[in-house]
Design an enzyme around this catalytic site. Structure first.
Site, short mmCIF file in Angstrom:
data_model
loop_
_atom_site.label_atom_id
_atom_site.label_comp_id
_atom_site.label_asym_id
_atom_site.label_seq_id
_atom_site.Cartn_x
_atom_site.Cartn_y
_atom_site.Cartn_z
N GLY A 30 0.82 -1.22 0.00
CA GLY A 30 0.00 0.00 0.00
C GLY A 30 0.85 1.26 0.00
O GLY A 30 1.93 1.30 0.60
N ARG B 193 1.36 -5.72 -5.03
CA ARG B 193 1.34 -6.58 -3.85
C ARG B 193 1.83 -8.00 -4.12
O ARG B 193 1.56 -8.90 -3.35
CB ARG B 193 -0.09 -6.64 -3.30
N ASP C 245 5.08 -7.66 5.63
CA ASP C 245 5.16 -8.78 4.69
C ASP C 245 6.30 -8.58 3.69
O ASP C 245 7.01 -9.53 3.35
CB ASP C 245 3.84 -8.93 3.92
N LYS D 149 7.81 0.63 5.78
CA LYS D 149 6.73 1.48 5.27
C LYS D 149 5.37 0.92 5.64
O LYS D 149 5.18 -0.29 5.53
CB LYS D 149 6.86 1.54 3.75
N THR D 150 4.48 1.67 6.12
CA THR D 150 3.05 1.37 6.13
C THR D 150 2.33 2.43 6.94
O THR D 150 2.76 2.78 8.04
CB THR D 150 2.67 -0.03 6.69
N ASP E 39 -0.24 1.91 8.36
CA ASP E 39 -0.89 1.22 9.49
C ASP E 39 -0.12 1.40 10.79
O ASP E 39 -0.69 1.19 11.87
CB ASP E 39 -1.01 -0.27 9.19
N MET F 181 -8.40 3.41 7.96
CA MET F 181 -7.53 2.34 7.50
C MET F 181 -6.60 1.84 8.60
O MET F 181 -6.32 2.53 9.57
CB MET F 181 -6.69 2.82 6.33
N ARG G 152 -5.11 -2.29 8.49
CA ARG G 152 -5.69 -3.62 8.28
C ARG G 152 -5.85 -4.41 9.57
O ARG G 152 -6.87 -5.04 9.80
CB ARG G 152 -4.81 -4.40 7.32
N ARG H 110 -3.32 8.06 1.97
CA ARG H 110 -2.13 7.26 1.71
C ARG H 110 -1.14 7.93 0.75
O ARG H 110 0.01 7.55 0.70
CB ARG H 110 -2.51 5.89 1.13
P1 FBP Z 1 0.51 -2.04 3.58
O1 FBP Z 1 0.42 -2.94 4.78
O2 FBP Z 1 0.96 -2.72 2.36
O3 FBP Z 1 1.30 -0.81 3.90
O4 FBP Z 1 -0.95 -1.53 3.24
C1 FBP Z 1 -1.71 -0.89 4.17
C2 FBP Z 1 -3.10 -0.61 3.72
O5 FBP Z 1 -3.24 0.76 3.43
C3 FBP Z 1 -4.10 -1.08 4.75
O6 FBP Z 1 -4.34 -0.07 5.69
C4 FBP Z 1 -5.29 -1.44 3.91
O7 FBP Z 1 -6.08 -2.43 4.52
C5 FBP Z 1 -4.66 -1.97 2.66
O8 FBP Z 1 -3.44 -1.32 2.52
C6 FBP Z 1 -5.50 -1.73 1.43
O9 FBP Z 1 -4.99 -2.47 0.39
P2 FBP Z 1 -5.10 -2.09 -1.14
O10 FBP Z 1 -4.14 -0.97 -1.36
O11 FBP Z 1 -4.66 -3.30 -1.85
O12 FBP Z 1 -6.49 -1.66 -1.40
#
Ligand code: FBP
Length: 550
Positions: free
Chosen positions: A80, A144, A175, A201-202, A204, A249, A251, A427
């Site tokens: 993400g 991803r 991951d 990075k994230t 979250d 957001m 996850r 994001r």
């Molecule tokens: P990462 O863990 O890859 O940083 O992604 C975080 C995130 O923004 C989560 O908060 C959210 O659930 C997910 O990505 C959404 O995924 P996508 O970008 O595939 O819609």
């Protein structure tokens, strides 16, 4: 007409991010700490990572210089989007060029799939300049995909050998940094000299531990959402007729929700980790919200703001069991289930495989949520950003209030609710000063780790509640952060996610104050992120980080 940029972008393009003192001079060295071990599952992780297990933590220090040779380095953005990704790349490039002007940087396109396919482009200073201090991952895009199958690992090795790549910087979350460790181990076993270094990075905020104080992007995303929540709270107190349910957001962990709650003081903020610790059911959550709605109505306030973490459903006891059961079923029968012609057949099949209680919980859900729970991303996660928990809660709270009113209770309540989901809105925001400095420093540090020929490390920057002068950069061996978790029914090594610590300062401060916030109108309106002005307005780190390090 050429590429249009706004006056703010133009002004921002000239921002020169701060670096830790040790990274500012011409000569940079590495200080090695003691060998490291993961907190759990040691024997299994040692068995899986025989060549990279137990490496020492490292700190980057001024002087005692690393060799100044021209290097070829690759970079990839994974998962993400998070504010500051472009500055990581700028930091890597500037560090490589400062060490040797003939060094070159290549960007693999659209995430790890770009590495497997060998698709990339050279990232020249001219190209990178256009992206400095901007949000987004559009310079090289993200994806991803996961590099895990033997043929994918072999393809990477082949491309690296053809390119003569000295190092690869993987910018990703837990991951992707796990993936960095797998790739580093594979390359070392195969005698391939390409070093692999990760960057945390994230948005979250869940990739943190003793050495990694924060994942980048969290600060900016949470501040962006907090601005919007503040605006909504102001609207609520102006219109005095709506309850706003805002899903945020994140996850798994509720760090974003907790930070936004500390920034804005909403009437309710649900914290998934607390729900899990207490074994809370969905019904109990609904009862809690209804109780606050009724008490506010009795105080003449038929409006309010509720924050709902995206990961909530995975932490509610009855849902958790259901999701684990579905994951195990998918582990065995995923193709078969998705090959079934329609929803009712899938439902029927699941009913024969789920326990009676999980089948009951599954049956109470709206159809779209039932379908999302059958999907997994390439890392085995439920795509929770597509589960509209805020709408589910609004429906359940409305039903309960109607029931109370049919019994002659809750007569003061007029419940009119609106739903929001803040995720993608933040994001790709332009990084705050904090994230701009932090990401540039991470990139600069990652390049030094490659220069030092270190592999299987995640770059880090510490001491970040202090001015950048006092920041300290280094590297954490990835194996030190691994533990075994069940993914698609199989025990797999992954970086341990940092969930909200219910004994930590951010949560306890929130818990002490939330009852007051519930009934009074104690909202705070943080306003938009500022880049130019007094340091206390522009440079403050997140409240979470400030409280954790206080
Ligand atoms: P990462 O863990 O890859 O940083 O992604 C975080 C995130 O923004 C989560 O908060 C959210 O659930 C997910 O990505 C959404 O995924 P996508 O970008 O595939 O819609």
């Amino acid at each position: 007409m050429g590429l249009q940029i706004s006056p703010l972008q133009q002004a921002r393009a000239g921002y020169r991010p701060n670096l830790p003192k040790a990274l500012r001079g011409g000569s940079i060295g590495v200080a090695f700490g003691a060998p490291t071990e993961p907190a759990s599952d040691r024997e299994e992780i040692r068995r899986l990572f025989p060549n990279t297990y137990g490496q020492p933590a490292v700190t980057l220090v001024a002087g005692d210089g690393l060799q100044a040779a021209p290097l070829k380095v690759g970079v990839v953005l994974s998962g993400g989007q998070a504010p500051g990704g472009h500055n990581v790349i700028a930091g890597v490039l500037d560090a490589l060029k400062a060490a040797h002007p003939e060094s070159r940087l290549f960007g693999f396109l659209k995430g790890p799939a770009g590495i497997i396919k060998g698709k990339g482009r050279e990232l020249t200073p001219e190209l990178v300049d256009a992206y400095r201090n901007t949000g987004g991952f559009d310079m090289i895009m993200s994806g991803r995909d996961k590099i895990e199958k033997p043929e994918e690992l072999a393809a990477c090795k082949k491309h690296f050998a053809e390119m003569g790549l000295d190092g690869l910087v993987i910018i990703g979350g837990d991951d992707s940094n796990t993936n960095a460790a797998v790739l580093a181990e594979y390359l070392k076993t195969e005698g391939c000299p390409t070093c692999v270094v990760g960057v945390p990075k994230t948005i979250d905020g869940d990739m943190k531990n003793e050495q990694i104080e924060a994942s980048f992007g969290f600060d900016t995303a949470a501040k962006t959402y907090s601005e919007l929540i503040g605006n909504i709270a102001r609207d609520a107190t102006s219109a005095v007729k709506y309850w706003h349910f805002v899903r945020l957001m994140g996850r798994a962990a509720s760090h974003v929700t907790l930070e936004c709650a500390l920034q804005t003081h909403p009437n309710i903020a649900l914290i998934s980790e607390e729900a899990q610790a207490r074994g809370t059911t969905l019904e109990q959550i609904v009862n809690y919200i209804v109780e606050v709605v009724v008490r506010r109505a009795e105080a003449g306030r038929n409006y309010g703001v509720v924050l709902v973490p995206e990961g909530l459903v995975e932490f509610i006891s009855d849902f958790r069991v259901l999701i684990d059961e579905v994951s195990a079923i998918l582990g065995a029968d995923e193709r078969y289930i998705h090959g079934l012609p329609d929803h009712s057949e899938r439902l029927q099949y699941l009913n024969t495989r789920l326990t009676a209680e999980s089948a009951r919980v599954y049956g109470t859900l709206p159809r779209d949520i039932q379908e999302v729970l059958l999907r997994r991303d390439s890392h085995g996660n439920v795509p929770l950003s597509q589960v509209e928990t805020e709408r589910l809660l609004i429906d359940l709270v409305s039903d309960r209030i109607r029931l109370l009113q049919s019994r002659g209770q809750a007569e003061a309540v007029k419940f009119s609710a609106l739903s929001h989901f803040f995720g993608y809105e933040g994001r790709c925001a332009a990084p705050s000063n904090f994230d701009a400095d932090y990401t540039y420093s991470l990139g600069f540090a990652a390049a030094q780790l490659v220069r030092a020929r270190l592999t299987g490390y995640t770059a880090n920057v510490r001491n970040m509640t202090k001015p950048a002068d006092e920041w300290v950069a280094g590297g954490t061996p990835v194996t030190m952060m691994l533990n075994l978790e069940r993914r698609k029914g199989v025990l797999t090594p992954v970086i341990k996610k940092a969930l909200v610590d219910l004994g930590g300062r951010p949560f306890t401060e929130f818990a002490e104050r939330r009852d007051r916030w519930a009934i009074g109108d104690e909202y705070v309106f943080p306003g938009p992120i500022q880049y130019f002005g007094p340091s206390e307005v522009c440079d403050a780190p997140s409240i979470t980080l400030a409280l954790e390090k206080a």
